[in-house]
Design a protein around this motif. Structure first.
Motif, PDB file in Angstrom:
ATOM      1  N   ALA A  85       0.667  -1.295   0.156  1.00 51.32           N
ATOM      2  CA  ALA A  85      -0.008   0.129  -0.026  1.00 51.32           C
ATOM      3  C   ALA A  85       0.815   1.328  -0.347  1.00 51.32           C
ATOM      4  CB  ALA A  85      -0.931   0.123   1.207  1.00 51.32           C
ATOM      5  N   LEU A  86       2.073   1.277   0.423  1.00 49.93           N
ATOM      6  CA  LEU A  86       3.047   2.273   0.635  1.00 49.93           C
ATOM      7  C   LEU A  86       3.660   2.618  -0.670  1.00 49.93           C
ATOM      8  CD1 LEU A  86       4.463   1.504   4.133  1.00 49.93           C
ATOM      9  CD2 LEU A  86       2.427   3.087   3.307  1.00 49.93           C
ATOM     10  N   LEU A  87       3.599   1.825  -1.847  1.00 51.47           N
ATOM     11  CA  LEU A  87       4.046   2.256  -3.085  1.00 51.47           C
ATOM     12  C   LEU A  87       3.272   3.510  -3.691  1.00 51.47           C
ATOM     13  CD1 LEU A  87       4.807  -1.310  -4.817  1.00 51.47           C
ATOM     14  CD2 LEU A  87       6.275   0.343  -3.282  1.00 51.47           C
ATOM     15  N   THR A  88       4.016   4.187  -4.531  1.00 50.25           N
ATOM     16  CA  THR A  88       2.998   5.355  -5.491  1.00 50.25           C
ATOM     17  C   THR A  88       2.519   4.539  -6.682  1.00 50.25           C
ATOM     18  OG1 THR A  88       5.006   5.613  -7.059  1.00 50.25           O
ATOM     19  CG2 THR A  88       4.813   7.204  -4.752  1.00 50.25           C
ATOM     20  N   VAL A  89       1.456   5.082  -7.219  1.00 47.15           N
ATOM     21  CA  VAL A  89       0.954   4.466  -8.276  1.00 47.15           C
ATOM     22  C   VAL A  89       1.909   4.006  -9.553  1.00 47.15           C
ATOM     23  CG1 VAL A  89      -0.851   4.845 -10.399  1.00 47.15           C
ATOM     24  CG2 VAL A  89      -1.290   5.545  -8.140  1.00 47.15           C
ATOM     25  N   GLU A  90       2.824   4.995  -9.613  1.00 44.95           N
ATOM     26  CA  GLU A  90       4.090   5.047 -10.710  1.00 44.95           C
ATOM     27  C   GLU A  90       4.749   3.575 -10.209  1.00 44.95           C
ATOM     28  OE1 GLU A  90       5.551   8.034 -12.529  1.00 44.95           O
ATOM     29  OE2 GLU A  90       6.071   6.312 -13.805  1.00 44.95           O
ATOM     30  N   GLN A  91       5.381   3.444  -9.013  1.00 49.52           N
ATOM     31  CA  GLN A  91       6.060   2.398  -8.731  1.00 49.52           C
ATOM     32  C   GLN A  91       5.244   1.172  -8.664  1.00 49.52           C
ATOM     33  OE1 GLN A  91       6.616   3.929  -4.794  1.00 49.52           O
ATOM     34  NE2 GLN A  91       8.954   4.040  -4.951  1.00 49.52           N
ATOM     35  N   ALA A  92       3.930   1.160  -8.428  1.00 47.52           N
ATOM     36  CA  ALA A  92       2.924   0.017  -8.540  1.00 47.52           C
ATOM     37  C   ALA A  92       2.919  -0.644  -9.966  1.00 47.52           C
ATOM     38  CB  ALA A  92       1.687   0.443  -8.162  1.00 47.52           C
ATOM     39  N   ILE A  93       2.931   0.398 -10.953  1.00 47.11           N
ATOM     40  CA  ILE A  93       2.669   0.049 -12.454  1.00 47.11           C
ATOM     41  C   ILE A  93       3.898  -0.665 -12.601  1.00 47.11           C
ATOM     42  CG2 ILE A  93       2.439   0.779 -14.616  1.00 47.11           C
ATOM     43  CD1 ILE A  93       0.401   2.804 -13.648  1.00 47.11           C
ATOM     44  N   LEU A  94       5.153  -0.084 -12.285  1.00 49.89           N
ATOM     45  CA  LEU A  94       6.406  -0.554 -12.786  1.00 49.89           C
ATOM     46  C   LEU A  94       6.526  -2.030 -11.948  1.00 49.89           C
ATOM     47  CD1 LEU A  94       8.983   0.627 -13.957  1.00 49.89           C
ATOM     48  CD2 LEU A  94       9.965   0.962 -11.843  1.00 49.89           C
ATOM     49  N   TYR A  95       6.185  -2.041 -10.798  1.00 53.03           N
ATOM     50  CA  TYR A  95       6.271  -3.425  -9.940  1.00 53.03           C
ATOM     51  C   TYR A  95       5.375  -4.565 -10.867  1.00 53.03           C
ATOM     52  CZ  TYR A  95       5.499  -7.075  -6.503  1.00 53.03           C
ATOM     53  OH  TYR A  95       5.336  -8.267  -5.979  1.00 53.03           O
ATOM     54  N   ILE A 147      -4.251  -5.145  -2.708  1.00 49.94           N
ATOM     55  CA  ILE A 147      -3.165  -4.017  -1.921  1.00 49.94           C
ATOM     56  C   ILE A 147      -3.256  -4.681  -0.584  1.00 49.94           C
ATOM     57  CG2 ILE A 147      -2.964  -1.695  -1.340  1.00 49.94           C
ATOM     58  CD1 ILE A 147      -3.503  -2.186  -4.289  1.00 49.94           C
ATOM     59  N   ILE A 148      -2.004  -4.894  -0.172  1.00 44.67           N
ATOM     60  CA  ILE A 148      -1.827  -5.525   1.359  1.00 44.67           C
ATOM     61  C   ILE A 148      -0.849  -4.509   2.070  1.00 44.67           C
ATOM     62  CG2 ILE A 148      -1.811  -7.884   0.486  1.00 44.67           C
ATOM     63  CD1 ILE A 148       1.268  -7.932   0.059  1.00 44.67           C
ATOM     64  N   ASN A 149      -1.183  -4.859   3.467  1.00 43.22           N
ATOM     65  CA  ASN A 149      -0.367  -3.894   4.415  1.00 43.22           C
ATOM     66  C   ASN A 149       1.091  -4.589   4.688  1.00 43.22           C
ATOM     67  OD1 ASN A 149      -0.975  -5.744   6.189  1.00 43.22           O
ATOM     68  ND2 ASN A 149      -2.217  -4.641   7.422  1.00 43.22           N
ATOM     69  N   GLU A 150       1.616  -4.193   5.603  1.00 44.85           N
ATOM     70  CA  GLU A 150       3.127  -4.744   5.941  1.00 44.85           C
ATOM     71  C   GLU A 150       2.843  -6.190   6.401  1.00 44.85           C
ATOM     72  OE1 GLU A 150       1.497  -2.122   6.962  1.00 44.85           O
ATOM     73  OE2 GLU A 150       2.225  -1.801   9.132  1.00 44.85           O
ATOM     74  N   ASN A 170      -6.559 -15.088   9.160  1.00 44.43           N
ATOM     75  CA  ASN A 170      -5.941 -13.765   9.863  1.00 44.43           C
ATOM     76  C   ASN A 170      -6.014 -12.477   8.837  1.00 44.43           C
ATOM     77  OD1 ASN A 170      -4.947 -15.435  11.873  1.00 44.43           O
ATOM     78  ND2 ASN A 170      -3.346 -16.225  10.462  1.00 44.43           N
ATOM     79  N   GLY A 171      -7.014 -13.020   7.727  1.00 42.40           N
ATOM     80  CA  GLY A 171      -7.210 -11.687   6.824  1.00 42.40           C
ATOM     81  C   GLY A 171      -5.960 -11.735   5.769  1.00 42.40           C
ATOM     82  N   LYS A 172      -5.214 -12.630   5.838  1.00 41.13           N
ATOM     83  CA  LYS A 172      -3.867 -12.650   4.881  1.00 41.13           C
ATOM     84  C   LYS A 172      -4.200 -13.327   3.400  1.00 41.13           C
ATOM     85  CE  LYS A 172       0.595 -14.785   4.220  1.00 41.13           C
ATOM     86  NZ  LYS A 172       1.352 -15.652   4.890  1.00 41.13           N
ATOM     87  N   LEU A 173      -3.888 -12.475   2.404  1.00 37.99           N
ATOM     88  CA  LEU A 173      -4.288 -12.857   1.083  1.00 37.99           C
ATOM     89  C   LEU A 173      -3.626 -14.001   0.748  1.00 37.99           C
ATOM     90  CD1 LEU A 173      -5.676 -12.148  -1.630  1.00 37.99           C
ATOM     91  CD2 LEU A 173      -3.513 -10.844  -2.283  1.00 37.99           C
ATOM     92  N   ILE A 174      -4.366 -14.965   0.257  1.00 38.03           N
ATOM     93  CA  ILE A 174      -3.669 -16.251   0.010  1.00 38.03           C
ATOM     94  C   ILE A 174      -4.195 -17.191  -1.271  1.00 38.03           C
ATOM     95  CG2 ILE A 174      -3.216 -17.034   2.408  1.00 38.03           C
ATOM     96  CD1 ILE A 174      -5.621 -18.985   2.086  1.00 38.03           C
ATOM     97  N   GLY A 175      -4.877 -16.408  -2.191  1.00 38.97           N
ATOM     98  CA  GLY A 175      -5.237 -16.881  -3.244  1.00 38.97           C
ATOM     99  C   GLY A 175      -6.415 -16.047  -4.120  1.00 38.97           C
TER     100      GLY A 175
END
Lengths: 330, 330
Positions: free
Chosen positions: B27-37, B53-56, B116-121
């Motif tokens: 979530a802490l990336l910018t839109v530009e960085q996200a597109i690059l990623y 979008i995930i947190n730490e 735990n709310g963790k994204l797994i699939g």
């Protein structure tokens, strides 16, 4: 574009349920320019997962998923990186056909082109979910037997609409069943002399109908999903002969005890032999009728449970009292 | 990730048919960085239409379609532009439930999170197409009656597998039908005195079964698609009373002529009255049984055509000869 929008397409074809929200990209742009164009034009469009590549005459010449577009080198031309062999629909493709294409690929949108190859719309997988739902309901209702499809849900439908939906088949089946009555009348003498035969009438006749509706249901569904075809008839038939004899003998065994108790040895023998014959004949009729309907270019699902049941009733009556007549008049 | 991969999930739940190809963005990336990623990581993944979008702590806190991500300003943080109210599945959601969610939204993928709310699939709409196909086949087969589901297609299945699939219900129905026989035996005297009654037995009994299987099929399907619920029973019942009486009178009219021809006035009256009663009772049983099964937390589709038909057979026999006994022994 406006001109195409007003065209009337055949009901239940791709032309009628395609939608007009898509991104078409000129093949001469670079990947960088294409992404820029996409970012500017995508804002208020729903369900955009691919970009379609068109030439200067708006003809569809390729596609890229947004994922693919993003993964290409920025400076290359779209025309160099595009996927050229793509799946597309003409406007007159039947919705059932479209469902099969979506099931066999993992595309979420498929473009639709007009007779000149010009891109005029896309079919989205969400539309396909609705179509599948509707087709499944139609097939399911056909088993009922319910004649035409209901506009709107069961809960809002008027009694008049439901009456029209249901009465036609009921009356047709009444008249088919008159033949069973005629069959029984023909054997009046043997029935009067052996009234115990009547006890087993519903049991035997229903067993034939049940076995027949099993076969027809399995075959109709397998045809709908593309699992079996016309050419498979002989293979299915020989299998069904063996299978139905095995089922018939098991069921004969089950009723022979009841026959013995309620009617004595001769009746038990008549009932058991009848059971085997009825199950075999019912199964083979049920299995073959969908093939015959398809061969005649009719919908195989017409051979649904109620029709099969009625046909099995008539043949069942004839088999039962025919055998009884032979064995009891010795 | 590897740990989750090896977990066993309940059959036919989201956990069992989700797949592991997704893009999760901090979530802490910018839109530009996200597109690059995204551009760096998307290359060999199939069916990527959203970024999650995930947190730490890897917990799912939002999503963006790739379209939305592309349309945002480059310098903003993903956490500012993300959609926070999103639809997601836990791992134990039944596949039928998942189908409904996909039908009601226009998402092509839905994320799955663990306890735990963790994204797994993610569950992709292509998996849903397969599930719908399979569920429709199961529902369709249940009408047959065919007990358990066939592994593999009809054409490859062995005779042994098909035998097991079909014989159980056939035998059950044989034993239910023994009751019809017992009913007939009970009225042996009136039948012997009026043998013409037997001519109309298949006709009347089948009409009740047909009307009943119509009602149950309509109700079962409407329940499956979420069109009607338990609370609608009374409304459906009153409607069915009126509807079935209208159908019953129409069918009585149709058979009265046949009754007159083959059995005379008294038989015609008996047959007509019986027809109305049988159609009304059959329709109400067919309509109510799916509600009762659902109330008992059983699958309403258990009240499928063959069961309804057998129940209607027994009540039909009792109604028919009961009425005949009353009217002919006056």
């Amino acid at each position: 574009m406006r001109r195409e929008n007003t065209r009337i397409f055949e009901k239940e074809t791709t032309g009628s349920f395609m939608n007009k929200e898509f991104i078409a990209i000129n093949a001469l742009l670079t990947v960088e320019q294409a992404i820029l164009y996409l970012r500017e034009n995508v804002r208020d469009k729903r369900n955009i997962y691919y970009v379609y590549i068109i030439n200067e005459h708006d003809r569809l010449i390729g596609a890229l998923s947004i994922r693919e577009l993003l993964s290409k080198d920025s400076n290359r031309l779209v025309s160099e990186v595009k996927v050229s062999k793509i799946i597309f629909f003409k406007t007159d493709i039947d919705q059932e056909e479209a469902v099969k294409v979506f099931r066999d690929t993992d595309l979420v949108s498929i473009p639709v082109v007009n007779e000149n190859g010009k891109l005029i719309g896309v079919v989205h997988v969400e539309d396909i979910l609705d179509v599948m739902q509707q087709e499944a309901t139609e097939d399911f209702h056909r088993m009922a037997p319910v004649s035409q499809k209901l506009d709107g849900g069961l809960i809002e439908s008027t009694i008049g609409a439901l009456y029209r939906k249901r009465i036609v088949w009921l009356i047709i089946l009444v008249f088919i069943n008159v033949f069973s009555g005629a069959g029984i009348a023909h054997f009046q003498d043997v029935i009067e002399a052996n009234i115990a035969l009547v006890f087993f009438l519903p049991l035997l006749v229903d067993s034939g109908g049940n076995a027949g509706s099993q076969s027809s249901t399995l075959v109709i569904r397998a045809m709908a999903t593309g699992d079996i075809h016309l050419k498979d008839w002989f293979r299915m038939f020989t299998k069904e002969v063996v299978l139905s004899m095995a089922m018939g003998f098991t069921m004969a065994l089950a009723v022979s005890a009841v026959g013995l108790m309620r009617g004595g040895v001769t009746i038990a023998i008549v009932v058991s032999i009848t059971m085997v014959c009825i199950v075999v004949v019912g199964s083979l009729v049920g299995m073959s009728l969908p093939f015959i309907f398809r061969r005649l270019k009719l919908d195989p699902a017409t051979a649904s449970a109620p029709l099969i049941t009625s046909i099995c009733d008539i043949t069942g009556v004839l088999i039962y009292f025919g055998i009884a007549n032979k064995l009891l008049n010795l």
